[in-house]
Design a protein around this motif. Structure first.
Motif, PDB file in Angstrom:
ATOM      1  N   ALA A   1       4.157  -0.470  -4.695  1.00  0.00           N
ATOM      2  CA  ALA A   1       2.984  -1.284  -5.043  1.00  0.00           C
ATOM      3  C   ALA A   1       3.103  -1.889  -6.438  1.00  0.00           C
ATOM      4  O   ALA A   1       2.820  -3.078  -6.646  1.00  0.00           O
ATOM      5  CB  ALA A   1       1.720  -0.431  -4.945  1.00  0.00           C
TER       6      ALA A   1
ATOM      7  N   THR B   1      -4.837  -4.428  -4.222  1.00  0.00           N
ATOM      8  CA  THR B   1      -4.701  -2.974  -4.163  1.00  0.00           C
ATOM      9  C   THR B   1      -5.915  -2.212  -4.675  1.00  0.00           C
ATOM     10  O   THR B   1      -6.022  -1.007  -4.434  1.00  0.00           O
ATOM     11  CB  THR B   1      -3.479  -2.531  -4.983  1.00  0.00           C
TER      12      THR B   1
ATOM     13  N   TYR C   1       0.806  -1.217   0.000  1.00  0.00           N
ATOM     14  CA  TYR C   1       0.000   0.000   0.000  1.00  0.00           C
ATOM     15  C   TYR C   1       0.842   1.271   0.000  1.00  0.00           C
ATOM     16  O   TYR C   1       0.369   2.317   0.430  1.00  0.00           O
ATOM     17  CB  TYR C   1      -0.950  -0.003   1.195  1.00  0.00           C
TER      18      TYR C   1
END
Length: 315
Positions: free
Chosen positions: A176, A257, A171
């Motif tokens: 990411a 995500t 995160y």
């Protein structure tokens, strides 16, 4: 004594019509037979590929929010103009290119190295080795995403305990995209190595034997014989990476995500899905899909042309 000759009864000619009919039927059967064999595949291709493509082209010229009771308003090319003016579209396109470039070393270079190094493994050990390499490809992407999210947890994850760092790899904007690339590479490397093994198995051993007779070293054989003959396989892996990797990352992105943080993992495929099912803008999503289809189609045609010009075939 007189003999009266009776007039001979004329023998009717043998009718050629049945023979011609049989020949005509055979010719028609020979002409139609290949298409009958192809008809199931053609039917599925029309139903699942060309019909949705035509519907997407039609939908891209309308404004609609996916509700059955809502009217579909014709807007012409306004969806395409609006899409090309959105910074999010170009950002997602750039992240898709970064994803593909990040995966190429793991789906092309590393599989070639692993496959050529494993040629020295023989017997039952080779079977076990191949099974271990191919095993990650059998893991469902959603299950892999859950396991990797647990391994990368900033507090209790395996990586945090080993490194002593509480960094949130999944995160954080800086890491990411790299996490998605790494997990996708782990998932695809087994398939890529299997393809290279198949390519190596198709290369005749006579070339190696002839080169050894001429005094070539193992390194020279790999450089000047094995790798050129492996070029069609390498180009196939490049083509599949370019065309399929953005699609294969969708389950990971959606599970881990959701396109974040701050759209750091939103590639062009996830953006297309987001426009349709988060923003409920079916026309904009269809326009993105059409542009994506034709764009990747041009890339595929270019790669196929390069493959025909560059690849070395064992003829």
């Amino acid at each position: 004594m007189f003999v009266i000759d009776a007039p001979a009864t004329p023998v009717p000619p043998v009718a050629a019509t049945p023979v011609r009919r049989r020949l005509t039927r055979r010719r028609v059967a020979r002409f139609v037979a290949p298409y009958l064999y192809l008809s199931p595949a053609l039917f599925l291709l029309i139903v699942w590929t060309y019909q949705p493509l035509v519907q997407a082209l039609q939908l891209s010229t309308y404004s609609w929010n996916l509700l059955p009771t809502a009217p579909m308003t014709p807007v012409g090319t306004a969806n395409y103009e609006r899409l090309l003016d959105l910074p999010a579209f170009w950002g997602a396109l750039g992240r898709t290119g970064t994803l593909i470039l990040g995966l190429l070393p793991f789906t092309v270079v590393l599989p070639v190295v692993i496959a050529m190094a494993s040629r020295r493994v023989t017997g039952r050990a080779r079977t076990i080795y191949q099974a271990l390499v191919f095993a990650p490809f059998l893991v469902a992407p959603v299950a892999a995403a859950a396991v990797w999210r647990w391994l990368l947890h900033p507090g209790t994850g395996f990586l945090a305990q080993v490194t002593g760092s509480d960094r949130n790899w999944v995160y954080e904007t800086a890491t990411a995209q790299g996490v998605i690339i790494a997990i996708t590479a782990w998932h695809l490397i087994g398939f890529a190595v299997l393809v290279v093994w198949a390519g190596l198995a198709g290369i005749s051993g006579d070339y190696d034997e002839a080169a050894r007779v001429d005094g070539a070293s193992p390194g020279q054989i790999r450089r000047w014989i094995t790798l050129p003959l492996l070029s069609p396989t390498v180009l196939f892996l490049i083509l599949t990476t370019v065309l399929l990797s953005p699609t294969l990352t969708f389950p990971l992105i959606d599970s881990m995500t959701q396109g974040g943080p701050a759209q750091a993992t939103t590639n062009i495929y996830y953006l297309l899905w987001d426009y349709a099912f988060h923003s409920f803008d079916a026309g904009l999503s269809a326009a993105a899909g059409v542009l994506l289809f034709f764009g990747f189609g041009l890339v595929a045609a270019l790669l196929v042309w390069i493959s025909e010009k560059v690849a070395v075939h064992d003829d």
